[in-house]
Scaffold this motif. Structure first.
Motif, mmCIF file in Angstrom:
data_model
loop_
_atom_site.group_PDB
_atom_site.id
_atom_site.type_symbol
_atom_site.label_atom_id
_atom_site.label_comp_id
_atom_site.label_asym_id
_atom_site.label_seq_id
_atom_site.Cartn_x
_atom_site.Cartn_y
_atom_site.Cartn_z
ATOM 1 N N ALA A 1 60.755 19.263 30.138
ATOM 2 C CA ALA A 1 59.277 19.098 29.913
ATOM 3 C C ALA A 1 58.887 18.353 30.970
ATOM 4 N N MET A 2 59.393 17.164 31.207
ATOM 5 C CA MET A 2 58.997 16.044 32.156
ATOM 6 C C MET A 2 59.002 16.336 33.353
ATOM 7 N N VAL A 3 60.185 17.272 33.830
ATOM 8 C CA VAL A 3 60.320 17.319 35.207
ATOM 9 C C VAL A 3 59.502 18.657 35.771
ATOM 10 N N VAL A 4 59.235 19.494 35.069
ATOM 11 C CA VAL A 4 58.539 20.876 35.484
ATOM 12 C C VAL A 4 57.200 20.751 35.681
ATOM 13 N N PRO A 5 56.513 21.167 36.882
ATOM 14 C CA PRO A 5 55.077 21.017 36.961
ATOM 15 C C PRO A 5 54.323 21.614 35.866
ATOM 16 N N ASN B 1 60.780 25.645 41.508
ATOM 17 C CA ASN B 1 60.630 25.704 42.837
ATOM 18 C C ASN B 1 60.572 27.152 43.429
ATOM 19 N N MET B 2 61.507 27.986 42.823
ATOM 20 C CA MET B 2 61.514 29.549 43.192
ATOM 21 C C MET B 2 60.417 30.291 42.579
ATOM 22 N N GLY B 3 59.606 29.753 42.016
ATOM 23 C CA GLY B 3 58.352 30.552 41.529
ATOM 24 C C GLY B 3 58.496 31.095 40.097
ATOM 25 N N PHE B 4 59.375 30.476 39.662
ATOM 26 C CA PHE B 4 59.517 30.832 38.294
ATOM 27 C C PHE B 4 58.908 29.976 37.230
ATOM 28 N N TYR B 5 58.612 30.595 35.837
ATOM 29 C CA TYR B 5 57.898 29.562 34.793
ATOM 30 C C TYR B 5 59.100 29.420 33.910
ATOM 31 N N ILE B 6 58.857 28.276 33.168
ATOM 32 C CA ILE B 6 59.917 27.938 32.161
ATOM 33 C C ILE B 6 59.021 27.927 30.872
ATOM 34 N N SER B 7 59.653 28.776 29.777
ATOM 35 C CA SER B 7 59.230 29.081 28.540
ATOM 36 C C SER B 7 59.861 28.088 27.443
ATOM 37 N N PHE B 8 59.107 27.235 26.738
ATOM 38 C CA PHE B 8 59.668 26.246 25.725
ATOM 39 C C PHE B 8 59.488 27.146 24.317
#
Ligand code: ZN
Length: 256
Positions: free
Chosen positions: A191-195, A168-175
């Motif tokens: 993984a299932m909650v991040v757009p 929501n703050m504009g960050f990407y999530i890296s797996f």
């Protein structure tokens, strides 16, 4: 599995790679269309810039990792060098920076470096690559205190709820490859909650090798196993996921 991916976090200047240039040449033909080579101190950041100059699709970051801040005598001159490197063409991010409470590193010192480098990223308008190991609360608070900062949570290991807040703050999530492990803990839920337009993947090579190569030296040729796992969790076609992952990575690092 044929689509090429963007590896958003790698360390090809690590001494564990005997001949990174030959390896990268191969990987750019078969597995990846882009990669981010991350620095962890002044010297490694300089080496990343040098290596990236030989490959059009290899980008790099400059920054001081929390584990490395203790070796530095003069913080201001080290940060001046990082700032100068950040102005080079192929440097697309400031990192990796953050907090690491797993190792015994004085917290005050880590905080000083993290705070100063977040400020520098705002000043230079560069995305940040965040390292957060067992320091979730303090990392979150520190990022919140720098309103203009954006970037990527590398090797994400926090909760699904914080992942949602970061996205929501504009960050990407890296797996990382650890999502393929049987004891992947919270990652599948994350993984299932991040757009999907906020998800990217990484190797963190030479570390964090995914199944079925766990224990061996990691490289970007193995990123497909991580991507396949994420695509499966999202119930997405693998090639569609790869296409979106590359688009996301390019947006994250402002690459045309
Ligand atoms: Zn790393």
């Amino acid at each position: 599995m044929s689509s090429l991916l963007f590896d958003t976090h790698s360390h090809y200047t690590d001494s564990k790679f005997d001949d990174p240039a030959t390896l990268l040449k191969q990987l750019f033909e078969t597995d990846i269309c882009g990669a981010m080579c991350c620095g962890w101190d002044v010297k490694s950041s300089r080496d990343c810039v040098e290596l990236a100059s030989s490959f059009p699709d290899l980008y790099c970051s400059a920054g001081i990792h929390p584990e490395n801040c203790v070796d530095i005598e003069d913080m201001n001159s080290a940060l001046d060098e990082i700032k100068a490197l950040c102005k080079k063409d192929k440097v697309k991010a400031l990192g990796e920076i953050g907090l690491d409470y797993y190792w015994e590193i004085p917290k005050k010192k880590q905080m000083e470096y993290f705070d100063a480098q977040l400020g520098l990223a705002e000043e230079l308008d560069l995305p940040v690559i965040i390292h957060d190991r067992e320091a979730h609360g303090d990392v979150f608070d520190m990022i919140r205190s720098h309103k203009k900062v954006r970037g990527v949570m590398h090797g994400y290991s926090g909760s699904a709820e914080s992942a949602r807040q970061y996205s929501n703050m504009g960050f990407y999530i890296s797996f990382p490859g650890t999502i393929t492990f049987k004891n992947a803990a919270k990652l599948p839920e994350v993984a299932m909650v991040v757009p999907v337009d906020r998800i990217v993947v990484e190797t963190d090579c030479p570390y964090l090798t995914p199944v079925p190569f766990r224990g061996q030296l990691n490289h970007s040729g193995y990123i497909k196993y991580t991507a396949a796992k994420v695509a499966e969790l999202l119930n997405m076609d693998y090639n569609d996921f790869c296409r979106i992952e590359v688009e996301n990575s390019k947006k994250l690092f402002n690459i045309d």
